[in-house]
Design an enzyme around this catalytic site. Structure first.
Site, PDB file in Angstrom:
ATOM      1  N   ARG A  47       0.857  -1.203   0.000  1.00  0.00           N
ATOM      2  CA  ARG A  47       0.000   0.000   0.000  1.00  0.00           C
ATOM      3  C   ARG A  47       0.880   1.235   0.000  1.00  0.00           C
ATOM      4  O   ARG A  47       0.601   2.216  -0.673  1.00  0.00           O
ATOM      5  CB  ARG A  47      -0.957   0.017   1.214  1.00  0.00           C
ATOM      6  CG  ARG A  47      -1.689   1.338   1.307  1.00  0.00           C
ATOM      7  CD  ARG A  47      -2.887   1.404   2.248  1.00  0.00           C
ATOM      8  NE  ARG A  47      -2.899   0.492   3.358  1.00  0.00           N
ATOM      9  CZ  ARG A  47      -2.157   0.612   4.474  1.00  0.00           C
ATOM     10  NH1 ARG A  47      -1.349   1.644   4.639  1.00  0.00           N
ATOM     11  NH2 ARG A  47      -2.239  -0.296   5.413  1.00  0.00           N
ATOM     12  N   TYR A  99     -15.569  17.596 -14.990  1.00  0.00           N
ATOM     13  CA  TYR A  99     -16.009  16.206 -15.161  1.00  0.00           C
ATOM     14  C   TYR A  99     -17.163  15.907 -14.191  1.00  0.00           C
ATOM     15  O   TYR A  99     -17.108  16.280 -13.018  1.00  0.00           O
ATOM     16  CB  TYR A  99     -14.810  15.291 -14.891  1.00  0.00           C
ATOM     17  CG  TYR A  99     -15.125  13.818 -14.920  1.00  0.00           C
ATOM     18  CD1 TYR A  99     -15.442  13.179 -16.114  1.00  0.00           C
ATOM     19  CD2 TYR A  99     -15.096  13.062 -13.748  1.00  0.00           C
ATOM     20  CE1 TYR A  99     -15.732  11.830 -16.131  1.00  0.00           C
ATOM     21  CE2 TYR A  99     -15.377  11.705 -13.770  1.00  0.00           C
ATOM     22  CZ  TYR A  99     -15.698  11.104 -14.966  1.00  0.00           C
ATOM     23  OH  TYR A  99     -15.976   9.768 -14.987  1.00  0.00           O
ATOM     24  N   ASP A 173      -6.689  19.406 -13.820  1.00  0.00           N
ATOM     25  CA  ASP A 173      -6.995  18.060 -14.322  1.00  0.00           C
ATOM     26  C   ASP A 173      -6.552  18.024 -15.781  1.00  0.00           C
ATOM     27  O   ASP A 173      -7.155  18.668 -16.642  1.00  0.00           O
ATOM     28  CB  ASP A 173      -8.502  17.801 -14.177  1.00  0.00           C
ATOM     29  CG  ASP A 173      -8.908  16.404 -14.638  1.00  0.00           C
ATOM     30  OD1 ASP A 173      -8.198  15.834 -15.503  1.00  0.00           O
ATOM     31  OD2 ASP A 173      -9.933  15.889 -14.174  1.00  0.00           O
ATOM     32  N   LYS A 198      -7.854   7.097 -19.229  1.00  0.00           N
ATOM     33  CA  LYS A 198      -8.107   7.669 -20.548  1.00  0.00           C
ATOM     34  C   LYS A 198      -6.856   7.569 -21.425  1.00  0.00           C
ATOM     35  O   LYS A 198      -6.403   6.476 -21.705  1.00  0.00           O
ATOM     36  CB  LYS A 198      -8.637   9.091 -20.382  1.00  0.00           C
ATOM     37  CG  LYS A 198      -9.676   9.247 -19.245  1.00  0.00           C
ATOM     38  CD  LYS A 198     -10.958   8.475 -19.502  1.00  0.00           C
ATOM     39  CE  LYS A 198     -11.879   8.406 -18.276  1.00  0.00           C
ATOM     40  NZ  LYS A 198     -12.206   9.647 -17.614  1.00  0.00           N
TER      41      LYS A 198
HETATM   42  C1  LIG Z   1     -12.676  10.048 -16.336  1.00  0.00           C
HETATM   43  C2  LIG Z   1     -12.276  11.358 -15.787  1.00  0.00           C
HETATM   44  C3  LIG Z   1     -12.060  11.535 -14.409  1.00  0.00           C
HETATM   45  C4  LIG Z   1     -12.309  10.424 -13.393  1.00  0.00           C
HETATM   46  O1  LIG Z   1     -11.420   9.388 -13.560  1.00  0.00           O
HETATM   47  P1  LIG Z   1     -11.763   7.843 -13.224  1.00  0.00           P
HETATM   48  O2  LIG Z   1     -10.505   7.162 -13.591  1.00  0.00           O
HETATM   49  O3  LIG Z   1     -12.938   7.467 -14.054  1.00  0.00           O
HETATM   50  O4  LIG Z   1     -12.080   7.810 -11.775  1.00  0.00           O
HETATM   51  C5  LIG Z   1     -11.657  12.777 -13.977  1.00  0.00           C
HETATM   52  N1  LIG Z   1     -11.478  13.807 -14.834  1.00  0.00           N
HETATM   53  C6  LIG Z   1     -11.674  13.670 -16.146  1.00  0.00           C
HETATM   54  C7  LIG Z   1     -11.465  14.840 -17.038  1.00  0.00           C
HETATM   55  C8  LIG Z   1     -12.084  12.457 -16.676  1.00  0.00           C
HETATM   56  O5  LIG Z   1     -12.312  12.338 -17.983  1.00  0.00           O
END
Ligand SMILES: *Cc1c(COP(=O)(O)O)cnc(C)c1O
Length: 380
Positions: A47, A99, A173, A198
């Site tokens: 962890r 998001y 982000d 992504k």
């Molecule tokens: C998908 C996404 C998230 C969240 O991520 P997860 O891996 O699905 O928890 C946060 N910000 C953006 C811009 C995203 O596309």
């Protein structure tokens, strides 16, 4: 070293024991110690740290121009851990187009712990200045946003945020742009966050999140939280993202080429009301996008004439573009955010036009992709 080289080598050395070129997947929860309180090479329990995870964390830090990387079991787990830097009664300012899951976490979960949130139009740096309060400790940006692909001038917002007496943390982000297109730490951000699910993973086979920072003191606080909260990824997940990142530059170039061809096609189509793409001349922040991003990326949104019904007919008619949530993989995806990814913001100030269709343009041949959209639009 240049980005392409770092993407393949940063954080990764051939195994000193046997020369294995690929980072091994260390399926171990614990590590033998040489004596009481004498762990070998700093590993005690997975962890806290695992060698496969460390390779990924170091690679991400190098790609973002940061000094420290942390990874998590999902993008939202990364987001949640960052927000735990705050105390009850603190105020956080976020973009009004973040998001959907980020909005849900802030609005429906963290408010219950007495954190205060304001959602503002961060594309206008003045409205960021106006929304800062004496208790603001964190500012959360997404650029490009999802699904409107709005662009915020990171440098301009960083100047405003850092002039505030509290020195709030500026978080960006960077999921949509990836470090190949945009490096927020170089533009003044304090923290970069990613959904590795992504483009970083890039093959729609893993869920993960990441945080990258420059500052040692901030990194230490985050490493403490990463271990204390425990939302860490397993070694196999880390391996998959490490492998995905090796081709990130190539993939982002092709996503962009394909997206550009599709944008041109959509812009001249009679059934399309409006195309939204950061590098397109019609985009209101095109100049800022071209200044802070290397290319326009692989995400396109467009509004179809005929409203919700037409949008649903189109997304149900594509054959190559799969009707699915998520984005950033090698395969093309299509969706209607108002009815799918953004259901959680329905009725809120973040509500999305039901005629808006979002494309995650993949790496298939662009003529096949255009042909597919063309036949689907005929069903609108
Ligand atoms: C998908 C996404 C998230 C969240 O991520 P997860 O891996 O699905 O928890 C946060 N910000 C953006 C811009 C995203 O596309």
């Amino acid at each position: 070293m240049k980005f392409e080289t770092l993407a393949i080598h940063a954080g990764q050395e051939p195994d000193p024991n046997n020369g294995a070129v690929m980072t091994p997947v260390y399926f171990t929860s614990t590590y033998m110690q040489d004596g009481v309180g004498k762990p070998r090479q700093g590993y005690e329990y997975s962890r806290t740290l695992n060698p496969t995870r460390k390779a990924l964390q170091d690679c991400l830090a190098a790609l973002e121009g940061g000094n420290f990387g942390l990874t998590f079991s999902s993008g939202l787990a990364a987001t949640d851990t960052i927000l735990r830097l705050l105390n009850s009664e603190d105020h956080a300012l976020a973009g009004n187009d973040v998001y959907g899951g980020t909005f849900r976490l802030f609005d429906k979960v963290l408010r219950r712990f007495n954190l205060d949130f304001t959602f503002a139009d961060t594309t206008d740096p003045e409205s960021v200045a106006d929304a800062l309060t004496p208790s603001t400790r964190l500012v959360w940006l997404e650029t490009p946003t999802n699904p409107f692909l709005r662009i915020t001038d990171i440098r301009a917002v960083a100047e405003i945020v850092h002039a505030h007496e509290n020195k709030p943390l500026l978080v960006v982000d960077n999921t949509f742009a990836t470090p190949y297109l945009q490096r927020p730490l170089e533009l003044g951000a304090d923290i970069v966050v990613h959904s590795m699910t992504k483009y970083l993973g890039g093959h729609s086979d893993v869920v993960g999140g990441a945080v990258i920072v420059k500052d040692k003191e901030l990194a230490d606080k985050l490493y403490f939280l990463q271990n204390a909260v425990g939302a860490v990824p397993g070694p196999m997940d880390c391996f998959l993202v490490l492998r995905g990142i090796k081709t990130l530059p190539l993939r982002m170039e092709r996503h962009y080429e394909n997206a550009t061809a599709i944008v041109d096609f959509l812009a001249s189509h009679p059934k399309v009301e409006k195309v939204i793409y950061p590098f397109h001349a019609s985009h209101p922040q095109q100049k800022v996008a071209m200044r802070q991003m290397k290319n326009g990326g692989g995400m396109i949104s467009f509004i179809i004439k005929g409203g919700r019904e037409a949008a649903i007919r189109v997304v149900e008619a594509t054959k190559i573009f799969a009707l699915a949530e998520s984005l950033g993989g090698v395969e093309s995806l299509i969706e209607v955010p108002a009815a799918m990814t953004h259901l959680s913001v329905a009725g809120s100030q973040l509500e999305v036009d039901p005629a808006l269709i979002r494309l995650s343009v993949g790496l298939e041949h662009q003529e096949d992709l255009i042909e597919d959209i063309k036949q689907a639009l005929e069903k609108a």
